[in-house]
Design a protein around this motif. Sequence first.
Motif, mmCIF file in Angstrom:
data_model
loop_
_atom_site.group_PDB
_atom_site.id
_atom_site.type_symbol
_atom_site.label_atom_id
_atom_site.label_comp_id
_atom_site.label_asym_id
_atom_site.label_seq_id
_atom_site.Cartn_x
_atom_site.Cartn_y
_atom_site.Cartn_z
ATOM 1 N N ARG B 95 0.829 -1.179 0.000
ATOM 2 C CA ARG B 95 0.000 0.000 0.000
ATOM 3 C C ARG B 95 0.873 1.242 0.000
ATOM 4 N N HIS B 98 -1.946 6.685 -1.944
ATOM 5 C CA HIS B 98 -3.326 6.632 -2.418
ATOM 6 C C HIS B 98 -3.536 5.483 -3.388
ATOM 7 N N GLN B 99 -2.657 4.528 -3.403
ATOM 8 C CA GLN B 99 -2.807 3.415 -4.316
ATOM 9 C C GLN B 99 -2.031 2.222 -3.804
ATOM 10 N N PHE B 100 -2.271 1.111 -4.450
ATOM 11 C CA PHE B 100 -1.558 -0.113 -4.147
ATOM 12 C C PHE B 100 -0.650 -0.442 -5.329
#
Lengths: 118, 112
Positions: B95, B98-100
């Motif tokens: 993670r 704001h994203q994986f």
Amino acid sequence: DTGVSQDPRHKITKRGQNVTFRCDPISEHNRLYWYRQTLGQGPEFLTYFQNEAQLEKSRLLSDRFSAERPKGSFSTLEIQRTEQGDSAMYLCASSSRMRPSGEQETQYFGPGTRLLVL
Amino acid sequence: AQKITQTQPGMFVQEKEAVTLDCTYDTSDQSYGLFWYKQPSSGEMIFLIYQGSYDEQNATEGRYSLNFQKARKSANLVISASQLGDSAMYFCAMRGYHQFYFGTGTSLTVIP
């Protein structure tokens, strides 16, 4: 709760046509993600919503791609003027924040929409 | 920049044996989360296990355990007592803000 759902599961379209995909997240999840996955690759991040706000967009998301989450519930991903390179699996995932710092945010994925552009 | 590396494109394991799938990561964040997902041929991504960067113990979930070595920046998945239904693609993920970020995956085949 039945999990994340996506519609349609499969879409075949001709180059130049517009397509729209829908994602219904797990009801209590306020975060929603869109990914694109091509054969032999892991999911690539496209965009992220927290409630109705789109907080992050990947550089992969060209002007032909647009996503909305109008009421903070379901989301749509539209591709305009599709190209053969858009053929891929489009995955939606939802999550909710587990800890204040957010690192234990587990995403749950839908079954995906497989797009084929002829 | 965050990055996930999975160096094993394909792995084979005998049924009932254990197998380790490798994952290394790169991040400058002090706090992060690491995940493993399974993707069968049907395409759905199934969450398997999570490890927090501050967790002192390795995570375990049934037959899955995560061998977390923070100094080496590795988060290997160990599947014990492999079953035929374990045959699938396995993705390591981290993670970010704001994203994986996902690795390229490892295809596991369990041999009867």
